[in-house]
Write a protein that holds these residues in place. Structure first.
Motif, PDB file in Angstrom:
ATOM      1  N   TRP A 142       0.840  -1.192   0.000  1.00  0.00           N
ATOM      2  CA  TRP A 142       0.000   0.000   0.000  1.00  0.00           C
ATOM      3  C   TRP A 142       0.881   1.250   0.000  1.00  0.00           C
ATOM      4  N   VAL A 143       0.400   2.280  -0.704  1.00  0.00           N
ATOM      5  CA  VAL A 143       1.144   3.535  -0.727  1.00  0.00           C
ATOM      6  C   VAL A 143       1.172   4.161   0.664  1.00  0.00           C
ATOM      7  N   VAL A 144       0.089   4.017   1.424  1.00  0.00           N
ATOM      8  CA  VAL A 144       0.070   4.605   2.769  1.00  0.00           C
ATOM      9  C   VAL A 144       1.065   3.888   3.680  1.00  0.00           C
ATOM     10  N   THR A 145       1.268   2.570   3.465  1.00  0.00           N
ATOM     11  CA  THR A 145       2.291   1.846   4.221  1.00  0.00           C
ATOM     12  C   THR A 145       3.687   2.337   3.835  1.00  0.00           C
ATOM     13  N   LEU A 146       3.892   2.549   2.530  1.00  0.00           N
ATOM     14  CA  LEU A 146       5.164   3.096   2.069  1.00  0.00           C
ATOM     15  C   LEU A 146       5.377   4.506   2.604  1.00  0.00           C
ATOM     16  N   TRP A 147       4.308   5.264   2.693  1.00  0.00           N
ATOM     17  CA  TRP A 147       4.389   6.616   3.257  1.00  0.00           C
ATOM     18  C   TRP A 147       4.819   6.563   4.721  1.00  0.00           C
ATOM     19  N   ASP A 148       4.274   5.587   5.487  1.00  0.00           N
ATOM     20  CA  ASP A 148       4.680   5.406   6.881  1.00  0.00           C
ATOM     21  C   ASP A 148       6.171   5.116   6.985  1.00  0.00           C
ATOM     22  N   GLU A 149       6.722   4.349   6.026  1.00  0.00           N
ATOM     23  CA  GLU A 149       8.143   4.005   6.070  1.00  0.00           C
ATOM     24  C   GLU A 149       9.026   5.180   5.649  1.00  0.00           C
ATOM     25  N   LEU A 150       8.532   6.029   4.734  1.00  0.00           N
ATOM     26  CA  LEU A 150       9.359   7.109   4.208  1.00  0.00           C
ATOM     27  C   LEU A 150       9.468   8.293   5.154  1.00  0.00           C
ATOM     28  N   ARG A 151       8.454   8.521   5.965  1.00  0.00           N
ATOM     29  CA  ARG A 151       8.489   9.694   6.842  1.00  0.00           C
ATOM     30  C   ARG A 151       9.669   9.670   7.817  1.00  0.00           C
ATOM     31  N   PRO A 152       9.987   8.520   8.473  1.00  0.00           N
ATOM     32  CA  PRO A 152      11.198   8.529   9.314  1.00  0.00           C
ATOM     33  C   PRO A 152      12.494   8.701   8.523  1.00  0.00           C
ATOM     34  N   LEU A 153      12.443   8.474   7.202  1.00  0.00           N
ATOM     35  CA  LEU A 153      13.630   8.616   6.367  1.00  0.00           C
ATOM     36  C   LEU A 153      13.817  10.030   5.839  1.00  0.00           C
ATOM     37  N   GLY A 154      12.899  10.935   6.204  1.00  0.00           N
ATOM     38  CA  GLY A 154      13.059  12.331   5.806  1.00  0.00           C
ATOM     39  C   GLY A 154      12.087  12.814   4.758  1.00  0.00           C
ATOM     40  N   PHE A 155      11.163  11.988   4.308  1.00  0.00           N
ATOM     41  CA  PHE A 155      10.186  12.423   3.313  1.00  0.00           C
ATOM     42  C   PHE A 155       9.111  13.263   4.002  1.00  0.00           C
ATOM     43  N   ASP A 156       8.980  14.524   3.589  1.00  0.00           N
ATOM     44  CA  ASP A 156       8.018  15.418   4.215  1.00  0.00           C
ATOM     45  C   ASP A 156       6.848  15.739   3.311  1.00  0.00           C
ATOM     46  N   GLY A 157       6.728  15.028   2.188  1.00  0.00           N
ATOM     47  CA  GLY A 157       5.599  15.247   1.293  1.00  0.00           C
ATOM     48  C   GLY A 157       4.334  14.581   1.801  1.00  0.00           C
ATOM     49  N   SER A 158       3.223  14.887   1.181  1.00  0.00           N
ATOM     50  CA  SER A 158       1.933  14.326   1.568  1.00  0.00           C
ATOM     51  C   SER A 158       1.725  12.958   0.915  1.00  0.00           C
ATOM     52  N   TYR A 159       0.680  12.295   1.353  1.00  0.00           N
ATOM     53  CA  TYR A 159       0.313  11.011   0.746  1.00  0.00           C
ATOM     54  C   TYR A 159      -0.027  11.199  -0.729  1.00  0.00           C
ATOM     55  N   GLN A 160      -0.713  12.283  -1.059  1.00  0.00           N
ATOM     56  CA  GLN A 160      -1.076  12.539  -2.447  1.00  0.00           C
ATOM     57  C   GLN A 160       0.160  12.780  -3.308  1.00  0.00           C
ATOM     58  N   THR A 161       1.174  13.450  -2.746  1.00  0.00           N
ATOM     59  CA  THR A 161       2.413  13.663  -3.487  1.00  0.00           C
ATOM     60  C   THR A 161       3.099  12.340  -3.793  1.00  0.00           C
ATOM     61  N   LEU A 162       3.100  11.434  -2.819  1.00  0.00           N
ATOM     62  CA  LEU A 162       3.741  10.138  -3.022  1.00  0.00           C
ATOM     63  C   LEU A 162       3.021   9.336  -4.103  1.00  0.00           C
ATOM     64  N   THR A 163       1.695   9.316  -4.069  1.00  0.00           N
ATOM     65  CA  THR A 163       0.952   8.581  -5.098  1.00  0.00           C
ATOM     66  C   THR A 163       1.192   9.176  -6.482  1.00  0.00           C
ATOM     67  N   ARG A 164       1.264  10.518  -6.572  1.00  0.00           N
ATOM     68  CA  ARG A 164       1.503  11.138  -7.874  1.00  0.00           C
ATOM     69  C   ARG A 164       2.890  10.793  -8.407  1.00  0.00           C
TER      70      ARG A 164
END
Length: 434
Positions: free
Chosen positions: A66-88
């Motif tokens: 899931w993209v939201v699961t990937l988003w959960d993993e990326l935030r501790p790595l420094g990704f500050d974009g939104s869920y919509q940005t990641l899906t795009r």
């Protein structure tokens, strides 16, 4: 198209630039394929570039992540974009590979079913493959009992090593305690521990369990499992967003704490009701749950364990002693639900130890004094005689080894044979009287 057409007519870049009113560098970039019509070069560097390698690797490993699961993993790595940005970014860069095995699976339609507050709790088992080996589960699967309130969607879950009836009742008791109360009905699919397949009646022990809690048990009709779609969707969420990311080093008790924290975090997800957008936690306030019974239903949970050479068995994240005669042997652990003691018995059924249980997951060792004394006696009696050798002790070759070495090297000295006959004759002459 005009630029390429003029180039095919034999015009130079300078002639094309004058005719189209563009700079020569622009014409050259289009002809060389360095620029694409309709795509403008970014004025600032793309901040997502440094995450492309990680996202690509994760989606190659798991095409259904899931993209939201990937988003959960990326935030501790420094990704500050939104869920919509990641899906795009994933969509525009075409980072998600196509899974050929699932390309032809279709979805069936689901009906919308109304669930008034406090009406129904849905229960279902979720099979979790490949749990860590150090959990000590008897099979290569762990099981998660998920209980979901049908109205609000609030859910809680409990890990279990088995799906048999005692473990089901024990897990349900824990889930009901985590939810904080009872609804009017419980809904299940047609699992054998709940429903007798021959008569379609409740099994005797489960009927007594439901009567103890004063609830009505509802079973889905055959091939109509989506009647309990609330818990099935929560199962999907637990499998994709929690189980897929559980580290190997967690103990079973730590994993239980992790799934409880994850389920509580899901209470803030958005829900839709008649008044508009709300959250599951806000809808939970209207559930009007009934209080749990004062006493716990008396069910005995039984599991098999193998004692260590130190005569210890693992139970709920702690260790308990058994008699030394059972070291490295299989035993059976019994615990009555709600009791603060456990009984340890042989495979034949003879109870050999009883311990007061500690809080699960503390990692403490509880030994009976008699077991300690007996184990020391057995260990000392089986110890070899003499002092054991130290690892760094100096033991040079002895006389026997040196003689053997001389034989091997050919340096053995010939032995000298002394005759005592002359000494014997001299002694006789001295004793003769003259």
């Amino acid at each position: 198209m005009d630029i390429h057409a003029l180039k095919r007519q034999g015009m130079t870049i300078s002639e094309i630039a004058r005719r189209t009113n563009h700079d020569r560098k622009t014409i050259r970039a289009y002809l060389n394929g360095e620029r694409v019509p309709g795509v403008r070069k970014r004025a600032t560097p793309d901040g997502f570039d440094r995450f492309v390698e990680y996202v690509t690797a994760r989606l190659v490993e798991d095409p259904h992540l899931w993209v939201v699961t990937l988003w959960d993993e990326l935030r501790p790595l420094g990704f500050d974009g939104s869920y919509q940005t990641l899906t795009r970014q994933i969509r525009d860069r075409q980072l998600r590979p196509v899974c050929a095995a699932c390309a032809h699976v279709t979805e069936r339609p689901n009906a919308v079913i109304e669930h008034p507050p406090g009406e129904e709790t849905q229960f279902d088992w979720l099979e979790l493959p490949d749990p860590p080996a150090h959990w000590g589960f008897p099979t290569k699967k762990a099981f998660l009992l998920v209980g979901s309130l049908a109205h609000s969607g609030v859910w809680r879950a409990v890990l279990s090593p088995s799906m048999d009836l005692p473990h089901l009742l024990a897990a349900m008791t824990t889930v009901l305690g985590l939810l904080g109360g009872l609804t009017r009905d419980w809904r299940f699919d047609r699992m054998r521990t709940v429903l007798d397949p021959a008569t379609d009646d409740l099994t005797p022990m489960f009927a007594a369990f439901a009567k103890h809690h004063a609830v009505t048990v509802l079973a889905c009709r055959p091939r109509s499992g989506n009647r309990k779609g609330v818990v099935e969707k929560n199962n999907h969420t637990a499998a994709q967003r929690w189980w897929r990311t559980v580290p190997d080093e967690l103990t079973a008790e730590q994993a239980q704490a992790a799934v409880e924290a994850f389920a509580k975090g899901q209470d803030q997800r958005r829900r839709e009701d008649l008044e508009g957008t709300t959250t599951a936690a806000a809808m939970f306030a209207a559930e009007r749950l009934r209080p749990l019974p004062v006493t716990v239903f008396p069910v005995v949970v039984t599991e098999e364990r193998t004692a260590t050479r130190q005569s210890l068995i693992d139970w709920r994240g702690n260790r308990y002693s058994v008699p030394p005669e059972l070291a490295a042997a299989k035993v059976v652990v019994h615990q009555r639900l709600g009791a603060d003691t456990i009984d340890i018995a042989t495979l034949g059924g003879a109870v050999v130890a009883r311990h007061r249980v500690a809080e699960p997951g503390l990692g403490v060792t509880i030994r009976d004094t008699g077991h300690v004394t007996a184990l020391e006696t057995v260990a000392m009696a089986s110890a070899p005689p003499g002092r054991p050798h130290r690892r760094k002790e100096r033991i040079p070759p002895g006389p026997a080894a040196r003689r053997a070495a001389q034989v091997l090297t050919g340096t053995q000295q010939p032995s000298t044979v002394i005759s005592l006959a002359a000494y014997e004759q001299a002694a006789k002459n001295r004793n003769t009287l003259r």
